[in-house]
Design an enzyme around this catalytic site. Structure first.
Site, PDB file in Angstrom:
ATOM      1  N   LYS A  80       0.951  -1.204   0.117  1.00 47.21           N
ATOM      2  CA  LYS A  80      -0.088   0.072  -0.112  1.00 47.21           C
ATOM      3  C   LYS A  80       0.877   1.293  -0.031  1.00 47.21           C
ATOM      4  CE  LYS A  80      -4.071   1.918   2.582  1.00 47.21           C
ATOM      5  NZ  LYS A  80      -4.886   2.121   3.782  1.00 47.21           N
ATOM      6  N   SER A 108      -9.977   2.011   2.720  1.00 47.48           N
ATOM      7  CA  SER A 108      -9.077   2.631   1.838  1.00 47.48           C
ATOM      8  C   SER A 108      -8.200   1.933   1.243  1.00 47.48           C
ATOM      9  CB  SER A 108      -8.374   3.659   2.727  1.00 47.48           C
ATOM     10  OG  SER A 108      -7.510   3.185   3.572  1.00 47.48           O
ATOM     11  N   SER A 127     -10.348  -0.202   6.899  1.00 49.99           N
ATOM     12  CA  SER A 127      -9.824  -0.402   5.599  1.00 49.99           C
ATOM     13  C   SER A 127      -9.181  -1.497   5.092  1.00 49.99           C
ATOM     14  CB  SER A 127      -8.859   0.906   5.357  1.00 49.99           C
ATOM     15  OG  SER A 127      -9.316   2.045   5.179  1.00 49.99           O
TER      16      SER A 127
HETATM   17  N1  GLN Z   1     -13.515   4.616   6.034  1.00 47.07           N
HETATM   18  C1  GLN Z   1     -12.778   4.749   7.116  1.00 47.07           C
HETATM   19  C2  GLN Z   1     -12.683   6.461   6.976  1.00 47.07           C
HETATM   20  O1  GLN Z   1     -12.814   6.750   5.852  1.00 47.07           O
HETATM   21  C3  GLN Z   1     -11.742   3.994   7.664  1.00 47.07           C
HETATM   22  C4  GLN Z   1     -10.580   4.214   6.761  1.00 47.07           C
HETATM   23  C5  GLN Z   1      -9.494   3.571   7.240  1.00 47.07           C
HETATM   24  O2  GLN Z   1      -9.567   2.370   8.050  1.00 47.07           O
HETATM   25  N2  GLN Z   1      -8.176   3.965   6.979  1.00 47.07           N
HETATM   26  O3  GLN Z   1     -12.016   6.853   7.858  1.00 47.07           O
END
Ligand code: GLN
Length: 515
Positions: free
Chosen positions: A78, A181, A205
């Site tokens: 990532k 994400s 995410s």
């Molecule tokens: N979807 C969540 C957010 O937008 C979690 C994102 C994540 O886990 N990095 O904050």
């Protein structure tokens, strides 16, 4: 010869040891697959030279003996992880062409164990999002597509072109999001563009994109993996973890990724177990909690059915199912969307046009900061910075931030109470729906997007481990996942239970339309 990209990580490891193929052949097969799948936009940077060099080195250690546990295993990383000499952007314009001088602890442990880096994977900007649509590199495409409903299940349609499409081919051509994400990670693993990938999970995410793409993803206990060298989003919630196509493969990767790191004071100094040994262990007599608060009004019948089916699978394997209560669940999402932006606003203060990446000049230094940050951050990141700054400001701190922290304590206590009653793990859906179309959600109302995290954020708020395992399909042939939540540092139980579900559910793979 078999397609080397469709092997599991465990089988590839076996093939390398048996010398059925070389690490270089395995890497080349993946590089070729990546080239053909660029339409998915999963990788934001391919690193073929580095990959081949690492693969050759792995072949040499395999030949000599004493190779590491991941020798020659090609992975995607990532783009939130710092990689020495290789661009890291967090998929934000503000990091520009940032080339780190250092390696994150998690990735350095993967290379220590012999893994090969194929490239850097797309994600939401600064990991803020649930669909990978906030990336400065554009959205990632889910390798899965909806199937058309059966022709006779649709109302008669005068549009002949449409009718023609219904009958052949049977896949809908609407492009779906892979979740976020870590959408690039999920898409790359699901499309066989790597044997495994790293992700980070602040509110879901890893687990939500795993569920949207029919693969396995685990968020370890907070403190299990070092956060050092990972671009910070919300430091009290962020945790790295692996994606792979099987539970066993995630267990193999976890062993290399986990461990104490003196450079991260929140990383915990306790031995890293051999997670793979948990695979195939009996789950007989284990108590599995079904939290009644996770049964949402208006939740689709498909998700409900899948959840019941997951419980039946565990029961058939000898586990005992009990209803449990996590009374503060309904406050988790609002509290998360106060705590996470608050921490983000403070973490992102460092992007000032001086220390990293992009700079947009102004007439004076304040204007330079303003121009750089206005130009460098995308709309979702700006929204989070504004919310975060607001809830931390004098006058609102007590009403929002402090209150959210109190709610967080209560959420954590809910879980502690359940585990104190002898419950080994908690079974929930991973997401409230299957993958949705690109551009379909969150345009008018960002909360619509935030609701994706309803089953996952509680786990980050409590610092617990959670695994998402593919468990079934919806009516349009899209994968759906279930989540298992464990006691702190008891990832092993999640691997044992996860594998039982995996065996019961059978295997999943997307139809290859992209190459
Ligand atoms: N979807 C969540 C957010 O937008 C979690 C994102 C994540 O886990 N990095 O904050």
């Amino acid at each position: 010869m078999t397609d080397l990209t469709s092997l599991t990580l465990a089988d590839a490891r076996e093939g390398l040891t048996q010398k059925s193929f070389t690490a270089l052949e395995l890497t080349d097969a993946h590089l070729a697959a990546m080239e053909k799948a660029r339409v998915l936009n999963a990788y934001v940077l391919e690193t073929p030279e580095q990959a081949r060099a690492q693969a050759r080195a792995a072949d040499a250690t395999i030949a000599k003996g004493g190779a590491g546990p991941l020798a020659g295993i090609p992975l995607g990383i990532k783009d939130l992880f710092a990689t020495t000499g290789v661009r890291a952007t967090a998929c934000s314009k503000i990091l520009g062409n940032f080339i780190p001088q250092y390696e994150s602890t998690v990735t350095s442990q993967l290379w220590r164990d012999g893994a090969v880096m194929l490239g850097k994977l797309n994600c939401d900007e600064f990991a803020m999002g649930s669909s990978n649509e906030t990336s400065a590199f554009g959205p990632v495409i889910n390798p899965w597509r909806r199937h058309y409903q059966a022709v006779d299940a649709r109302p008669p349609d005068a549009d002949n072109a449409k009718v023609g499409r219904i009958e052949f081919p049977e896949l809908d051509d609407a492009k779906l999001v892979p979740g976020g994400s870590s959408g690039g990670s999920a898409s790359a693993v699901a499309a066989n563009l790597c044997l495994g990938a790293t992700g980070t999970d602040t509110g879901g995410s890893i687990r939500q994109p795993a569920a949207f793409t029919g693969i396995v993803g685990i968020k370890p206990t907070y403190g299990r993996c070092s956060r050092w060298g990972i671009v910070a989003f919300a430091s009290s919630l962020d945790q790295a973890g692996p994606f792979a196509r099987t539970v066993r493969d995630t267990a193999i990767l976890m062993r290399s990724m986990a461990g104490h790191d003196p450079k991260d004071t929140t990383s915990v100094d306790r031995p890293v177990p051999d997670y793979e040994a948990a695979i195939g262990k009996s789950v007989k007599g284990m108590k599995i909690g079904i939290p009644k608060e996770y049964r949402l009004d208006g939740m689709s019948g498909e998700i409900d059915k899948l959840w019941a089916q997951g419980a039946d699978w565990l029961k058939a394997a000898g586990a005992e199912l009990v209803e449990v209560s996590l009374p503060h669940t309904k406050y988790a999402l609002p509290a998360y969307y106060v705590v996470a932006p608050a921490e983000a606003s403070s973490n992102l203060a460092r992007y000032d046009g001086v220390r990293y990446g992009a700079r947009v000049n102004g007439r004076n230094i304040v204007e330079m900061y303003e121009n750089t940050r206005a130009e460098g951050f995308g709309p979702e990141v700006r929204r989070r910075i504004m919310i975060g700054t607001y809830v931390l400001s004098a006058g609102y701190y007590d009403a929002y931030y402090l209150r959210a922290q109190k709610v967080r304590t209560l959420i954590k206590k809910d879980f502690e109470d359940v585990f104190a009653k002898g419950v080994h793990a908690i079974l929930t859906p991973a997401t409230p729906s299957a993958a949705f179309g690109i551009g379909e959600k969150g345009k008018a109302d960002p909360i619509e997007m935030y609701l994706n995290d309803i089953f996952t954020v509680t786990v980050n708020m409590a610092g617990l481990p959670g695994i998402a395992v593919p468990a079934g399909m919806d009516g349009q042939g899209l994968p759906l996942g279930l989540q298992l939540i464990g006691r702190p540092f008891d990832e092993e139980t999640l691997f044992s239970l996860g594998e039982v579900m995996e065996q019961s559910a059978g295997s999943f793979s997307a139809k290859k339309w992209w190459a």
